[in-house]
Motif scaffolding. Structure first.
Motif, PDB file in Angstrom:
ATOM      1  N   GLU A 160       0.812  -1.216   0.000  1.00  0.00           N
ATOM      2  CA  GLU A 160       0.000   0.000   0.000  1.00  0.00           C
ATOM      3  C   GLU A 160       0.850   1.273   0.000  1.00  0.00           C
ATOM      4  OE1 GLU A 160      -3.137   0.062   2.901  1.00  0.00           O
ATOM      5  OE2 GLU A 160      -4.106  -1.708   2.041  1.00  0.00           O
ATOM      6  N   HIS A 161       2.011   1.215   0.614  1.00  0.00           N
ATOM      7  CA  HIS A 161       2.894   2.392   0.660  1.00  0.00           C
ATOM      8  C   HIS A 161       3.908   2.417  -0.483  1.00  0.00           C
ATOM      9  CE1 HIS A 161       1.483   2.445   4.947  1.00  0.00           C
ATOM     10  NE2 HIS A 161       1.177   3.647   4.505  1.00  0.00           N
ATOM     11  N   GLY A 162       3.835   1.439  -1.374  1.00  0.00           N
ATOM     12  CA  GLY A 162       4.707   1.419  -2.541  1.00  0.00           C
ATOM     13  C   GLY A 162       6.138   1.004  -2.269  1.00  0.00           C
ATOM     14  N   ARG A 163       6.399   0.462  -1.089  1.00  0.00           N
ATOM     15  CA  ARG A 163       7.758   0.005  -0.779  1.00  0.00           C
ATOM     16  C   ARG A 163       8.073  -1.305  -1.488  1.00  0.00           C
ATOM     17  NH1 ARG A 163       6.309   2.353   4.481  1.00  0.00           N
ATOM     18  NH2 ARG A 163       5.371   0.364   5.066  1.00  0.00           N
ATOM     19  N   ARG A 164       7.047  -2.071  -1.749  1.00  0.00           N
ATOM     20  CA  ARG A 164       7.165  -3.337  -2.481  1.00  0.00           C
ATOM     21  C   ARG A 164       5.970  -3.442  -3.418  1.00  0.00           C
ATOM     22  NH1 ARG A 164      11.748  -5.646  -1.068  1.00  0.00           N
ATOM     23  NH2 ARG A 164      12.156  -6.112   1.083  1.00  0.00           N
ATOM     24  N   LEU A 165       6.134  -4.274  -4.445  1.00  0.00           N
ATOM     25  CA  LEU A 165       5.051  -4.522  -5.398  1.00  0.00           C
ATOM     26  C   LEU A 165       4.633  -5.978  -5.325  1.00  0.00           C
ATOM     27  CD1 LEU A 165       6.479  -2.612  -8.496  1.00  0.00           C
ATOM     28  CD2 LEU A 165       4.724  -1.833  -6.901  1.00  0.00           C
ATOM     29  N   PRO A 166       3.333  -6.245  -5.392  1.00  0.00           N
ATOM     30  CA  PRO A 166       2.899  -7.645  -5.410  1.00  0.00           C
ATOM     31  C   PRO A 166       3.457  -8.345  -6.644  1.00  0.00           C
ATOM     32  CG  PRO A 166       1.014  -6.124  -5.522  1.00  0.00           C
ATOM     33  CD  PRO A 166       2.242  -5.310  -5.493  1.00  0.00           C
ATOM     34  N   GLN A 167       3.821  -9.599  -6.479  1.00  0.00           N
ATOM     35  CA  GLN A 167       4.408 -10.377  -7.564  1.00  0.00           C
ATOM     36  C   GLN A 167       3.638 -11.685  -7.748  1.00  0.00           C
ATOM     37  OE1 GLN A 167       7.164  -9.258  -9.394  1.00  0.00           O
ATOM     38  NE2 GLN A 167       6.812  -7.382  -8.219  1.00  0.00           N
ATOM     39  N   GLY A 168       3.788 -12.278  -8.898  1.00  0.00           N
ATOM     40  CA  GLY A 168       3.279 -13.614  -9.184  1.00  0.00           C
ATOM     41  C   GLY A 168       1.814 -13.806  -8.872  1.00  0.00           C
ATOM     42  N   PRO A 169       1.485 -14.885  -8.156  1.00  0.00           N
ATOM     43  CA  PRO A 169       0.088 -15.205  -7.861  1.00  0.00           C
ATOM     44  C   PRO A 169      -0.634 -14.106  -7.077  1.00  0.00           C
ATOM     45  CG  PRO A 169       1.485 -17.093  -7.400  1.00  0.00           C
ATOM     46  CD  PRO A 169       2.399 -15.935  -7.697  1.00  0.00           C
ATOM     47  N   ALA A 170       0.100 -13.347  -6.275  1.00  0.00           N
ATOM     48  CA  ALA A 170      -0.529 -12.260  -5.516  1.00  0.00           C
ATOM     49  C   ALA A 170      -1.121 -11.221  -6.468  1.00  0.00           C
ATOM     50  CB  ALA A 170       0.477 -11.610  -4.572  1.00  0.00           C
ATOM     51  N   ARG A 171      -0.433 -10.926  -7.556  1.00  0.00           N
ATOM     52  CA  ARG A 171      -0.954  -9.967  -8.549  1.00  0.00           C
ATOM     53  C   ARG A 171      -2.257 -10.471  -9.163  1.00  0.00           C
ATOM     54  NH1 ARG A 171       1.812  -6.013 -10.943  1.00  0.00           N
ATOM     55  NH2 ARG A 171       0.995  -6.557 -13.001  1.00  0.00           N
ATOM     56  N   ILE A 172      -2.300 -11.755  -9.453  1.00  0.00           N
ATOM     57  CA  ILE A 172      -3.506 -12.330 -10.044  1.00  0.00           C
ATOM     58  C   ILE A 172      -4.657 -12.276  -9.043  1.00  0.00           C
ATOM     59  CG2 ILE A 172      -4.544 -14.457 -10.925  1.00  0.00           C
ATOM     60  CD1 ILE A 172      -1.709 -15.093 -12.081  1.00  0.00           C
ATOM     61  N   LEU A 173      -4.388 -12.663  -7.794  1.00  0.00           N
ATOM     62  CA  LEU A 173      -5.429 -12.627  -6.766  1.00  0.00           C
ATOM     63  C   LEU A 173      -5.936 -11.212  -6.552  1.00  0.00           C
ATOM     64  CD1 LEU A 173      -7.151 -13.989  -4.646  1.00  0.00           C
ATOM     65  CD2 LEU A 173      -5.217 -13.845  -3.068  1.00  0.00           C
ATOM     66  N   LEU A 174      -5.034 -10.243  -6.521  1.00  0.00           N
ATOM     67  CA  LEU A 174      -5.450  -8.850  -6.334  1.00  0.00           C
ATOM     68  C   LEU A 174      -6.273  -8.352  -7.519  1.00  0.00           C
ATOM     69  CD1 LEU A 174      -2.163  -7.538  -4.721  1.00  0.00           C
ATOM     70  CD2 LEU A 174      -4.409  -7.676  -3.596  1.00  0.00           C
ATOM     71  N   ALA A 175      -5.904  -8.746  -8.720  1.00  0.00           N
ATOM     72  CA  ALA A 175      -6.685  -8.356  -9.905  1.00  0.00           C
ATOM     73  C   ALA A 175      -8.088  -8.954  -9.833  1.00  0.00           C
ATOM     74  CB  ALA A 175      -5.970  -8.792 -11.180  1.00  0.00           C
ATOM     75  N   LEU A 176      -8.199 -10.196  -9.361  1.00  0.00           N
ATOM     76  CA  LEU A 176      -9.512 -10.818  -9.190  1.00  0.00           C
ATOM     77  C   LEU A 176     -10.333 -10.082  -8.133  1.00  0.00           C
ATOM     78  CD1 LEU A 176      -8.499 -14.586  -9.298  1.00  0.00           C
ATOM     79  CD2 LEU A 176      -9.834 -13.353 -11.011  1.00  0.00           C
ATOM     80  N   LEU A 177      -9.696  -9.725  -7.029  1.00  0.00           N
ATOM     81  CA  LEU A 177     -10.388  -8.984  -5.975  1.00  0.00           C
ATOM     82  C   LEU A 177     -10.819  -7.603  -6.449  1.00  0.00           C
ATOM     83  CD1 LEU A 177      -8.215 -10.020  -2.923  1.00  0.00           C
ATOM     84  CD2 LEU A 177     -10.694 -10.374  -3.140  1.00  0.00           C
TER      85      LEU A 177
END
Length: 98
Positions: free
Chosen positions: A67-84
């Motif tokens: 949320e603070h932009g210190r890290r970016l979601p990667q791999g399966p987390a990106r897919i799950l977040l896009a679904l959410l």
């Protein structure tokens, strides 16, 4: 492999691709947005950072970093977040509420 065998192989591959909905090879990567606004997605779910972290299976510190932009979601987390992002209740609808 003779020329006829090669042509037959290429024709068979074309037939396989025609069985997919979009003409892409099975298992092709889904299109994801280049940037994912984790805070906005979490707000859509109506969950706190802690509850959201539990729901998606990551540490609350990971949510804070995303949320603070210190890290970016990667791999399966990106897919799950896009679904959410598309359906904030997708996890509950699929797995049930705990």
């Amino acid at each position: 492999m003779g020329g006829d065998d090669f042509d037959q192989l290429i024709a068979s591959l074309g037939e396989i691709l025609s069985f997919t909905d979009d003409g892409k090879a099975p298992g092709a990567s889904p299109k994801l947005p280049p940037l994912i606004d984790v805070a906005a997605i979490r707000r859509k779910t109506g969950l706190s950072q802690t509850a959201f972290a539990l729901q998606v299976g990551v540490a609350v510190g990971t949510i804070r970093n995303w949320e603070h932009g210190r890290r970016l979601p990667q791999g399966p987390a990106r897919i799950l977040l896009a679904l959410l992002d598309r359906n904030p209740k997708v996890i509950e609808d699929t797995l049930g509420a705990e």
